[in-house]
Design a protein around this motif. Structure first.
Motif, PDB file in Angstrom:
ATOM      1  N   VAL A  42       0.841  -1.212   0.000  1.00  0.00           N
ATOM      2  CA  VAL A  42       0.000   0.000   0.000  1.00  0.00           C
ATOM      3  C   VAL A  42       0.870   1.254   0.000  1.00  0.00           C
ATOM      4  O   VAL A  42       0.571   2.237  -0.689  1.00  0.00           O
ATOM      5  N   GLY A  46       0.329   3.520  -3.087  1.00  0.00           N
ATOM      6  CA  GLY A  46      -0.358   4.770  -2.726  1.00  0.00           C
ATOM      7  C   GLY A  46       0.493   5.992  -2.969  1.00  0.00           C
ATOM      8  O   GLY A  46       0.050   6.970  -3.586  1.00  0.00           O
ATOM      9  N   ASN A  47       1.736   5.965  -2.501  1.00  0.00           N
ATOM     10  CA  ASN A  47       2.611   7.127  -2.670  1.00  0.00           C
ATOM     11  C   ASN A  47       3.034   7.320  -4.121  1.00  0.00           C
ATOM     12  O   ASN A  47       3.150   8.455  -4.593  1.00  0.00           O
ATOM     13  N   SER A  72       5.678  12.189  -0.578  1.00  0.00           N
ATOM     14  CA  SER A  72       5.389  10.819  -1.012  1.00  0.00           C
ATOM     15  C   SER A  72       6.675  10.084  -1.379  1.00  0.00           C
ATOM     16  O   SER A  72       6.837   8.896  -1.058  1.00  0.00           O
ATOM     17  N   LEU A 287      -0.523   5.734   5.678  1.00  0.00           N
ATOM     18  CA  LEU A 287      -1.707   6.577   5.836  1.00  0.00           C
ATOM     19  C   LEU A 287      -1.605   7.905   5.084  1.00  0.00           C
ATOM     20  O   LEU A 287      -2.626   8.484   4.720  1.00  0.00           O
ATOM     21  N   ASN A 288      -0.384   8.389   4.860  1.00  0.00           N
ATOM     22  CA  ASN A 288      -0.216   9.680   4.183  1.00  0.00           C
ATOM     23  C   ASN A 288      -0.983   9.783   2.862  1.00  0.00           C
ATOM     24  O   ASN A 288      -1.739  10.733   2.654  1.00  0.00           O
ATOM     25  N   PRO A 289      -0.806   8.824   1.925  1.00  0.00           N
ATOM     26  CA  PRO A 289      -1.557   8.932   0.666  1.00  0.00           C
ATOM     27  C   PRO A 289      -3.063   8.870   0.868  1.00  0.00           C
ATOM     28  O   PRO A 289      -3.808   9.566   0.180  1.00  0.00           O
ATOM     29  N   LEU A 290      -3.522   8.034   1.833  1.00  0.00           N
ATOM     30  CA  LEU A 290      -4.958   7.938   2.086  1.00  0.00           C
ATOM     31  C   LEU A 290      -5.508   9.247   2.628  1.00  0.00           C
ATOM     32  O   LEU A 290      -6.545   9.747   2.183  1.00  0.00           O
ATOM     33  N   ILE A 291      -4.798   9.827   3.604  1.00  0.00           N
ATOM     34  CA  ILE A 291      -5.250  11.083   4.223  1.00  0.00           C
ATOM     35  C   ILE A 291      -5.256  12.222   3.220  1.00  0.00           C
ATOM     36  O   ILE A 291      -6.221  12.982   3.116  1.00  0.00           O
ATOM     37  N   THR A 293      -5.346  12.143  -0.074  1.00  0.00           N
ATOM     38  CA  THR A 293      -6.246  12.004  -1.222  1.00  0.00           C
ATOM     39  C   THR A 293      -7.708  12.065  -0.792  1.00  0.00           C
ATOM     40  O   THR A 293      -8.521  12.721  -1.447  1.00  0.00           O
ATOM     41  N   LEU A 294      -8.034  11.398   0.311  1.00  0.00           N
ATOM     42  CA  LEU A 294      -9.437  11.374   0.743  1.00  0.00           C
ATOM     43  C   LEU A 294      -9.919  12.742   1.216  1.00  0.00           C
ATOM     44  O   LEU A 294     -11.097  13.059   1.123  1.00  0.00           O
ATOM     45  N   LYS A 300      -8.313  14.213  -5.836  1.00  0.00           N
ATOM     46  CA  LYS A 300      -9.269  13.179  -6.245  1.00  0.00           C
ATOM     47  C   LYS A 300      -9.778  13.431  -7.664  1.00  0.00           C
ATOM     48  O   LYS A 300      -9.924  12.496  -8.455  1.00  0.00           O
TER      49      LYS A 300
END
Length: 312
Positions: A42, A46-47, A72, A287-291, A293-294, A300
């Protein structure tokens, strides 16, 4: 003279270190292998996706995304210093690392970790300028200044890590070579030295503690100033600012909390250190990419357009 040289060689007769790893339980190690292999995948995907989105969407021309792109990249490098070795060790009976490999890992952890701290601090400053001085934003955060700030993060990270390594390599290692950790970090390695490490430990704590505490104070001041200035903003402006800053604050808490626990204390080790280290070496980069982007509509939207263009 010959006897002194011989005794010196005896003092430095450790050629490799042995990790205890995350657990000595085989079943726990099997679970960890699956979980952390997934986490590392991930992190990479993600990054890399964020970097691809920013580059293809020409978002890097904006300071916020310029720094997010490098955050990233640093996350990938930072987790790659420890995660692959840890995952491989979960399959191995003998979890060994050479002396040189240990010193290189120690350097990498502190280099990329410190660089990430500085990038997060600069990103907080960028949001402060964008929200509190919007009319002067592009003048203050022009490309030349962004490049200089980014260069400063790399130089600062290098100086910090070279000090840490320099303090460790001059110590003699002659006795036990088992490290109660899953990677080479300063405090666990200092425990193995065949000499009094009180002074070295104090310098290590001062070095790491000053950076962690100083950056955390700057971050607190930046976000407090931003929150106070939001009272003058419109409802839509407040919503956008809180959304962006909320993502930054979440990353800061997840990253700085464990780092503060680990490095702003005397030269001691606790049994909880390994699990705390998992947070800032694996969980935060994941978590960085999730935080980001979301909580970021612009990223997005660009990501959606990029995928539609590639697929159709």
């Amino acid at each position: 003279m010959a006897s002194w040289t011989h005794s010196k060689e005896k003092l430095n007769n450790v050629t490799e270190f042995i990790f205890w790893g995350l657990s000595q339980n085989t079943e726990v190690e099997e679970v960890c292998l699956v979980v952390f292999s997934f986490f590392y995948t991930v992190i990479l995907l993600g990054n890399f996706l964020i970097m691809l989105t920013i580059c293809h969407g020409n978002l890097y021309k904006m300071p916020m995304y310029f720094f997010l792109n490098f955050l990233s990249f640093v996350d990938i490098c930072y987790s790659s210093v420890t995660s692959p070795k840890m995952i491989v060790d979960l399959l191995a009976k003998n979890k060994t690392i050479s002396y040189l490999g240990c010193m290189l890992q120690l350097f990498g952890v502190h280099f990329f970790g410190c660089t990430e701290i500085f990038i997060l601090t600069i990103m907080a400053y960028d949001r402060y300028v964008a929200i509190c001085k919007p009319l002067h934003y592009m003048t203050i955060m022009d490309r030349d200044r962004c490049n200089k700030l980014l260069l400063g993060t790399w130089v600062g990270g290098f100086l910090h890590s070279i000090i840490q390594v320099a303090l460790v390599v001059q110590l003699p290692f002659c006795g036990p070579n088992e490290i109660d950790h899953y990677f080479c970090d300063v405090h666990p390695v200092l425990k193995l030295a065949c000499t009094d490490t009180y002074l070295v430990g104090a310098v290590v704590t001062a070095n790491s503690g000053t950076i962690a505490l100083g950056s955390f104070v700057i971050l607190l001041i930046s976000y407090t100033t931003i929150l106070l200035s939001l009272r003058k903003q419109s409802a839509e402006g407040r919503r956008k600012a809180l959304s962006t800053c909320g993502a930054h604050v979440a990353v800061v808490i997840i990253f700085f909390g464990p780092c503060t626990f680990m490095y702003m204390r005397p030269d001691t080790t606790f049994s909880e250190d390994k699990m705390v280290a998992v947070f800032y070496t694996i969980i935060t980069p994941m978590l960085n990419p999730l935080i980001y982007t979301l909580r970021n509509a612009e990223v997005k939207n660009v990501m959606r357009k990029l995928w539609i263009r590639k697929v159709f």
